[in-house]
Design an enzyme around this catalytic site. Sequence first.
Site, PDB file in Angstrom:
ATOM      1  N   HIS A  32       0.876  -1.171   0.000  1.00  0.00           N
ATOM      2  CA  HIS A  32       0.000   0.000   0.000  1.00  0.00           C
ATOM      3  C   HIS A  32       0.912   1.219   0.000  1.00  0.00           C
ATOM      4  O   HIS A  32       1.555   1.547   0.999  1.00  0.00           O
ATOM      5  CB  HIS A  32      -0.880  -0.023   1.251  1.00  0.00           C
ATOM      6  CG  HIS A  32      -1.993   0.974   1.242  1.00  0.00           C
ATOM      7  ND1 HIS A  32      -3.072   0.885   0.401  1.00  0.00           N
ATOM      8  CD2 HIS A  32      -2.191   2.103   1.982  1.00  0.00           C
ATOM      9  CE1 HIS A  32      -3.901   1.891   0.629  1.00  0.00           C
ATOM     10  NE2 HIS A  32      -3.380   2.649   1.575  1.00  0.00           N
ATOM     11  N   LYS A 179      -3.664   7.485  -4.158  1.00  0.00           N
ATOM     12  CA  LYS A 179      -2.585   8.022  -3.338  1.00  0.00           C
ATOM     13  C   LYS A 179      -1.478   8.540  -4.257  1.00  0.00           C
ATOM     14  O   LYS A 179      -0.914   7.796  -5.062  1.00  0.00           O
ATOM     15  CB  LYS A 179      -2.027   6.921  -2.421  1.00  0.00           C
ATOM     16  CG  LYS A 179      -3.012   6.434  -1.362  1.00  0.00           C
ATOM     17  CD  LYS A 179      -3.145   7.427  -0.231  1.00  0.00           C
ATOM     18  CE  LYS A 179      -3.931   6.851   0.934  1.00  0.00           C
ATOM     19  NZ  LYS A 179      -4.039   7.795   2.059  1.00  0.00           N
ATOM     20  N   GLU A 234      -7.619  15.610  -1.093  1.00  0.00           N
ATOM     21  CA  GLU A 234      -7.318  15.468   0.337  1.00  0.00           C
ATOM     22  C   GLU A 234      -5.905  15.933   0.650  1.00  0.00           C
ATOM     23  O   GLU A 234      -4.938  15.489   0.029  1.00  0.00           O
ATOM     24  CB  GLU A 234      -7.503  14.001   0.761  1.00  0.00           C
ATOM     25  CG  GLU A 234      -7.236  13.755   2.235  1.00  0.00           C
ATOM     26  CD  GLU A 234      -7.543  12.321   2.639  1.00  0.00           C
ATOM     27  OE1 GLU A 234      -7.256  11.969   3.801  1.00  0.00           O
ATOM     28  OE2 GLU A 234      -8.061  11.556   1.802  1.00  0.00           O
ATOM     29  N   LYS A 285     -11.292  10.593  11.525  1.00  0.00           N
ATOM     30  CA  LYS A 285     -10.651   9.326  11.878  1.00  0.00           C
ATOM     31  C   LYS A 285     -10.661   9.207  13.389  1.00  0.00           C
ATOM     32  O   LYS A 285     -10.131  10.083  14.090  1.00  0.00           O
ATOM     33  CB  LYS A 285      -9.221   9.265  11.340  1.00  0.00           C
ATOM     34  CG  LYS A 285      -9.136   9.250   9.818  1.00  0.00           C
ATOM     35  CD  LYS A 285      -7.707   9.283   9.319  1.00  0.00           C
ATOM     36  CE  LYS A 285      -7.660   9.264   7.797  1.00  0.00           C
ATOM     37  NZ  LYS A 285      -6.274   9.416   7.277  1.00  0.00           N
ATOM     38  N   GLU A 339     -14.299   5.231   3.974  1.00  0.00           N
ATOM     39  CA  GLU A 339     -13.301   4.338   3.386  1.00  0.00           C
ATOM     40  C   GLU A 339     -12.878   3.267   4.392  1.00  0.00           C
ATOM     41  O   GLU A 339     -11.693   2.960   4.515  1.00  0.00           O
ATOM     42  CB  GLU A 339     -12.089   5.145   2.896  1.00  0.00           C
ATOM     43  CG  GLU A 339     -11.411   5.967   3.971  1.00  0.00           C
ATOM     44  CD  GLU A 339     -10.195   6.732   3.464  1.00  0.00           C
ATOM     45  OE1 GLU A 339     -10.167   7.080   2.258  1.00  0.00           O
ATOM     46  OE2 GLU A 339      -9.268   6.959   4.260  1.00  0.00           O
TER      47      GLU A 339
END
Length: 403
Positions: A32, A179, A234, A285, A339
């Site tokens: 990732h 990303k 973001e 979060k 997400e």
Amino acid sequence: MQHHPRFLPTPGSWPIERIEARIIDIPTVRPHKLAFGAISRQSPVIVQLWLADGACGFGEAATIGGPSWNEESPESILHAIQNHLAPALLGQPGGHFGAALARMDLACRGNAFAKSAVEMALIDAVARTLGLPAWQLLGGRRHNSLPLAWTLASGDAARDIEEAQLRLQQRRHRIFKLKIGARAPAQDVAHVAQIARALDGQATLTVDVNQAWDGATARRWLPPLIAAGVTLIEQPVAKWNVEALAMLTATLGDRAAFMADETVCTPQDAMRLARAQAAQVFSLKVAKHGGLLRTLQVAAVAEAADIGWYGGTMLETSIGSAAAAHVFSTLGPQHHGCELFGPQLLVDDVVGARMEIRDFELQLPDGPGYGVEADIAQLTRFDRARAGLNATHVDLGRRAAMA
């Protein structure tokens, strides 16, 4: 613990009797990649908390890349819990959530992730004692499900396109986050544009720059990203650079929405961003806010300032993801989905059954607590201490009893 029947405590006042914490290590299904590196393993801290009536709740704090993302690491989280937070809570009434947070604040400054894991386990235990889903203790459910995003972060456009097409066919995701920030901006824009062309008309695209650009770079390269089809951007600049974020929102915010993540951790951060009109969306979060209750506080500022919200993830297992789903389910309608795909990125999980994904939406689990059941055998299997690595699996209740 013995209680005279006439003086049996109410369920919410059962004392906190025992707390355990451990680090687990679970590989990811693929690397990732983020602006600051790549991860191939997640190492969340899992907390178990028992009330005196025997009810047990679970909490979790996960970090993406450990201290490369923020100040806390799995090891520091575990240390804070075992040496400061848990001793401050043993013997205290379980249902007094605000008082528990205040005691943790007195015992240990900062350490939002560690406090979040303990508070999460506490709320789960009390909800299970009461036989209620956690959302009933958090203000009441307003959503039964939430649109679920998936992050395309392999770094390879062809692989990302194949992955996205599969998720669309499975009716699991039609919101995709990319990303970027690790490569040269021109390469990132070309990468995003290639994926956008392949998914045109089928999905919504978000990019997460993870603070990698300065203001000038963002001003130069965000317009072509927006032209390629990106609708949500973001954290394009460093978390301290509120002025640049406000400028980008003012000049480009009519073409795409700007979302703050690392910049918004506390309610005070949220107020500063709202006053500066520096973001149109807050990425919520649970871990970075310091728990479920403080997530509600940040969300309240967003709602008061007409700022939307997005349910973010730290790539938690199903324990932390379900807890986040419960708090997100209580928030208002001005949202951009969530997400909470962390469990899907892991090779295995630590619960008996994961939350259901149906018709592109994550279904809120019902049942007592967070609605998922921890699998002790799986926790033991991935326990770092049992693997002989540098960590400890502590039973603070027993340790305190022996003192």
